[in-house]
Design a protein around this motif. Structure first.
Motif: not given
Length: 183
Positions: A142-160
């Motif tokens: 459907s083409g509904r996929f949205k690309t994401r903008e880069a964020v601080s790597p601290l968000w990645d650490l939080g998610v993990v």
């Protein structure tokens, strides 16, 4: 198995609306708030019926689980939980993994299929596996996929960190809510 099957039908029936882009018709008719409330209530009813149906289900063996199924599940489940956590939080994981929630559910369902060989488990995990693969395909086509903008790597650490903490809780209490302790 009737209650379990009914739960699967209700849960995935309501989830087909957004997957097939039919939810916009209901949003236009009911308004976004009422649509979301109704969607949530029906989802919880379906999930409740699945859980209740699983508890009621008689154990019907279909096959002997693969000898490495449990080890594979223990190895891949932390990644599945991290992907589920990444789905709704700002992070860079979404920049590299197109559908983190659906891939997390696919991993969860797939490894649980390999680790269990009974009818009730097969109904649940096959349903989730097939639906998540279907939904990935539906979003892509459907083409509904949205690309994401880069964020601080601290968000990645939080998610993990949240994902690993949630995995630890689920691991520790697995026997309490499934009847199958892991420790």
């Amino acid at each position: 198995m009737l209650v379990l099957t009914l739960g699967v039908i209700v849960f995935f029936g309501i989830h087909l609306l957004p997957a097939l882009q039919q939810n916009q018709l209901l949003v236009a008719k009911l308004g976004e708030g009422k649509y979301k409330a109704g969607f949530s209530v029906i989802t919880l009813i379906g999930l409740g019926l699945i859980i209740w149906g699983f508890q009621l289900a008689e154990f019907v063996p279909l096959w002997t689980p693969l000898p490495f199924g449990r080890t594979l599940a223990m190895s891949l489940m932390p990644f599945a939980i991290i992907l589920l956590c990444a789905a709704d939080a700002p992070n860079n994981i979404k920049r590299f993994v197109r559908h983190p929630m659906l891939i997390g559910i696919t991993i969860w369902a797939g490894v649980h299929l390999l680790a269990n060989g009974d009818l009730a488990s097969s109904i649940i995990f096959t349903s989730f596996l097939v639906f998540s693969l279907f939904d990935i395909l539906a979003v892509e086509l459907s083409g509904r996929f949205k690309t994401r903008e880069a964020v601080s790597p601290l968000w990645d650490l939080g998610v993990v960190a949240v994902g690993l903490a949630l995995f630890s809780v689920l691991f520790y209490f697995h026997g309490s809510f499934t009847g199958m302790p892991l420790r």
